[in-house]
Design an enzyme around this catalytic site. Structure first.
Site, PDB file in Angstrom:
ATOM      1  N   LYS A 112     -41.740 -42.069  14.944  1.00  0.00           N
ATOM      2  CA  LYS A 112     -40.991 -40.787  15.291  1.00  0.00           C
ATOM      3  C   LYS A 112     -40.736 -40.579  16.796  1.00  0.00           C
ATOM      4  O   LYS A 112     -39.835 -40.182  17.138  1.00  0.00           O
ATOM      5  CB  LYS A 112     -41.623 -39.366  14.587  1.00  0.00           C
TER       6      LYS A 112
HETATM    7  C1  PLP Z   1     -41.696 -39.887   8.799  1.00  0.00           C
HETATM    8  C2  PLP Z   1     -42.594 -40.975   8.510  1.00  0.00           C
HETATM    9  C3  PLP Z   1     -42.054 -41.959   7.297  1.00  0.00           C
HETATM   10  C4  PLP Z   1     -40.974 -41.523   6.669  1.00  0.00           C
HETATM   11  O1  PLP Z   1     -39.586 -41.888   7.527  1.00  0.00           O
HETATM   12  P1  PLP Z   1     -38.428 -41.026   6.830  1.00  0.00           P
HETATM   13  O2  PLP Z   1     -37.350 -41.371   7.961  1.00  0.00           O
HETATM   14  O3  PLP Z   1     -38.500 -39.468   6.615  1.00  0.00           O
HETATM   15  O4  PLP Z   1     -37.905 -41.819   5.534  1.00  0.00           O
HETATM   16  C5  PLP Z   1     -42.912 -42.962   7.139  1.00  0.00           C
HETATM   17  N1  PLP Z   1     -44.086 -43.193   7.812  1.00  0.00           N
HETATM   18  C6  PLP Z   1     -44.486 -42.251   8.522  1.00  0.00           C
HETATM   19  C7  PLP Z   1     -45.672 -42.741   9.364  1.00  0.00           C
HETATM   20  C8  PLP Z   1     -43.650 -41.314   9.107  1.00  0.00           C
HETATM   21  O5  PLP Z   1     -44.278 -40.445   9.982  1.00  0.00           O
END
Ligand code: PLP
Length: 462
Positions: A112
């Site tokens: 993120k």
């Molecule tokens: C947010 C997240 C996801 C999922 O991503 P999306 O964009 O919500 O599909 C997968 N793995 C981790 C570690 C995350 O933080």
């Protein structure tokens, strides 16, 4: 570039206004009015660029003059200078047919950061330009919150409030959020699960008066800037996996929750990146797997898993994909989403299901399979996967075919999810910045899950 709503009732707006609007005022999601197409020649040129240079080129297509190029360059450079790896998102080869794209070298050790370091700097830039305070409100299943807070902590002109489900995020995630002592940060720990947090945020943002009065801004993955930032590493990793071979069959396997990350991959493909298969990996919360297999989108029972960032029933970005599936027909999308609100399900016809299955493969990974995957890759490859990444890798192992190369997106560093890693008797050493969190005091408020309670907390913080 103009941005429009999937439900068609928002006038076209520019990039900065689209970022500020977050969720579209008509309840839909913002999308570019036209997906830019990237020629094979341009792809050849992009192959030689560094991560930041590539990000600048891709953002330029979508920002289209709304921010001067030199300012955009500074935003991009500042955002990726905080990463610990010079390549930003390095690709590690595990065997002939599988590589992992390490997306966890940012400040909070999860993917993120790639979008939120940029969005944090962008909000700060906009706040300076407009000379106004920005109030950020977001919900997190763990990673978004830490990453969003890290993106804006201490920045002037910005206040941030993050809701997380009480006791349902990992210890490291909780520490990453709650040990931040900057005065512009408020952590609310909500009695409930992530879907409750997400619903509260959605409802508060749907109150357009409230949203305008407090200049409320979104940080969750519905924000178009996040999607765009995430398209960059699909291009970057593709070039490394294809190694200049135009006939290479490169798949991406994506651990999926809110459908933001995999939608970025879909967008990259629509822009002209010759991706072979997009593999949608879920955990036991498999609404999206069922949708791809059966054409029915319907929340199931909530399961707690080892990959909490994917413990999601209603995927907030899914409407963006539906919009393209229905040929950019905003009336059809409004009707579908109204139907979903009323009946709690969406059923698509057979011909659309065939398109979905051409766009995606899907596989839901069970809890024990997730742990087994971590165990076997640790033993055979000496590589420690986090439980989210393990879902992507397990799905790749299931769905990739001979002659294809799959890049599994590694969305978090295993240190963030030691609870799961320890279950299979693997001991890991925490990276120093994570170890240091355990000695810091925590600051958070535990609250009930009613909108009134949250609003009250917000009003005293703003
Ligand atoms: C947010 C997240 C996801 C999922 O991503 P999306 O964009 O919500 O599909 C997968 N793995 C981790 C570690 C995350 O933080």
């Amino acid at each position: 570039m103009d941005y429009i709503s999937t439900r068609g009732k928002v006038e076209a707006i520019g990039f900065v206004d689209a970022v500020l609007m977050g969720l579209a005022n008509d309840g839909g999601l913002l999308v570019p009015s036209l997906i830019p197409s990237v020629s094979a020649d341009t792809l050849n040129q992009w192959e030689k660029l560094s991560y930041s240079e590539l990000a600048l080129e891709i953002f330029t297509l979508f920002v289209d003059g709304d921010i001067p190029r030199e300012d955009l360059k500074k935003l991009v450079d500042d955002s990726y200078a905080t990463f610990r790896d010079p390549e930003v998102t390095p690709v590690r080869r595990l065997n002939d047919s599988l590589s992992v794209l390490e997306l966890f070298h940012g400040p909070t050790f999860a993917f993120k950061d790639i979008a939120l370091q940029f969005l944090g700097n962008l909000y700060s830039y906009i706040s300076r330009k407009n000379n106004s305070i920005i109030h950020i409100l977001g919900a997190t299943s763990g990673d978004t919150g830490a990453s969003a807070i890290e993106g804006v902590r201490g920045k002037e002109g910005i206040r941030i409030c993050i809701l997380h489900p009480h006791g349902k995020v990992s210890k490291v995630q909780e520490l990453q959020m709650t040990t931040v002592n900057d005065a512009n940060v408020l952590n609310l720990s909500v009695e409930g699960n992530f879907d409750d947090c997400q619903r509260i945020i959605k409802e508060l943002f749907a109150d357009v008066d409230f949203k305008h009065r407090y200049h409320l801004r979104a940080i969750n993955s519905i924000n178009i800037a996040r999607i765009l930032a995430q398209t960059v590493y699909y291009f970057y990793a593709y070039f490394q996996a294809a190694k200049g071979d135009p006939a290479a069959k490169v798949n991406f396997s994506v651990p999926t929750g809110n459908f933001g990350d995999i939608f970025a991959g879909y967008l990259a493909k629509r822009m002209g990146l010759p991706v072979n298969k997009l593999i949608l990996a879920t955990n036991e919360n498999n609404i999206l797997e069922r949708f791809v297999r059966e054409g029915v989108y319907e929340p199931g029972e909530f399961h707690m898993t080892y990959s909490p960032s994917m413990d999601i029933q209603v995927a907030s970005n899914f409407e963006r994909y539906l919009y393209y599936l229905y040929g950019e027909d905003s009336q059809a999308i409004s009707a579908l989403m109204d139907g979903f609100k009323k009946d709690g399900r969406i059923v698509i016809p057979e011909d659309k299901l065939r398109t979905v299955q051409a766009d995606f493969g899907a596989y839901g990974v069970k809890n024990d399979e997730c742990l087994a995957t971590i165990g076997s890759y640790h033993k055979e490859n000496g590589y420690l996967l986090d439980p989210h990444t393990a879902c992507g890798v397990a799905a790749a192992d299931k769905l990739a075919e001979a002659g294809e190369v799959t890049v599994a997106l590694s969305t978090a560093h295993p240190a963030k999810f030691d609870e799961a890693i320890r279950l299979i008797d693997i001991e890991q050493t925490y990276p120093a910045p994570i170890q240091a969190l355990f000695n810091k005091p925590q600051i958070q408020k535990v609250v009930g899950g009613s909108n009134e309670e949250i609003t009250e907390q917000l009003l005293s913080f703003f």
